[in-house]
Design a protein around this motif. Structure first.
Motif, PDB file in Angstrom:
ATOM      1  N   GLU A  40      29.894 113.417  57.310  1.00  0.00           N
ATOM      2  CA  GLU A  40      29.042 113.378  56.124  1.00  0.00           C
ATOM      3  C   GLU A  40      29.747 114.151  55.020  1.00  0.00           C
ATOM      4  O   GLU A  40      29.609 115.368  54.926  1.00  0.00           O
ATOM      5  N   ASP A  98      26.941 104.590  51.842  1.00  0.00           N
ATOM      6  CA  ASP A  98      26.428 104.399  53.199  1.00  0.00           C
ATOM      7  C   ASP A  98      27.538 104.296  54.242  1.00  0.00           C
ATOM      8  O   ASP A  98      27.295 103.970  55.399  1.00  0.00           O
ATOM      9  N   SER A 100      29.688 102.095  54.661  1.00  0.00           N
ATOM     10  CA  SER A 100      29.998 100.714  55.031  1.00  0.00           C
ATOM     11  C   SER A 100      30.855 100.099  53.933  1.00  0.00           C
ATOM     12  O   SER A 100      30.569 100.269  52.750  1.00  0.00           O
TER      13      SER A 100
END
Length: 130
Positions: A40, A98, A100
């Motif tokens: 993160e 995200d 992705s």
């Protein structure tokens, strides 16, 4: 980070990655490049990236980075403890919010395809993405 020269290092060694630890290594000159990614990551400059900014460095947050660096040195390259550090680079990553990638045909543009937000994993995923 890039290490000082290491005896016995073969520049033909492949890139090694351990996604479970967010780390990768590869030869860089006569030393090793030891890289890592955060699960993160922290946001950087969320307002607007300066127009003059291109592949620049940002100040490292050692408290956040230290656990990743320690795992890399323990798991993949314990020999790094025996050589000096030549360079440490900290820069913003080009992941999507995200995590992705954006892959597929661009909206409103016929026959125009995009593969973005991959950062350096583009090398690893290039064969599958095309």
């Amino acid at each position: 980070l890039i290490t000082e020269d290491m005896d016995g290092l073969d520049p033909k060694w492949p890139v090694l990655e351990d996604p479970s630890k967010c780390i990768y290594i590869r030869p860089e000159g006569r030393g090793l490049l030891v890289g890592f990614f955060e699960w993160e990551g922290a946001s950087w400059n969320t307002g607007e990236i300066p127009k003059t900014f291109s592949f620049g460095q940002i100040e490292p947050d050692w408290d956040r980075m230290e656990p990743y660096l320690e795992k890399a040195m323990e798991r993949l390259v314990p020999e790094v403890h025996n050589v000096g550090l030549k360079t440490f680079f900290c820069g913003p990553e080009s992941f999507t919010p995200d995590n992705s990638p954006c892959v597929g045909q661009a909206p409103n543009l016929q026959n125009y395809y995009v593969a973005a937000g991959l950062n350096s994993i583009g090398i690893l995923t290039g064969g599958g993405i095309g």
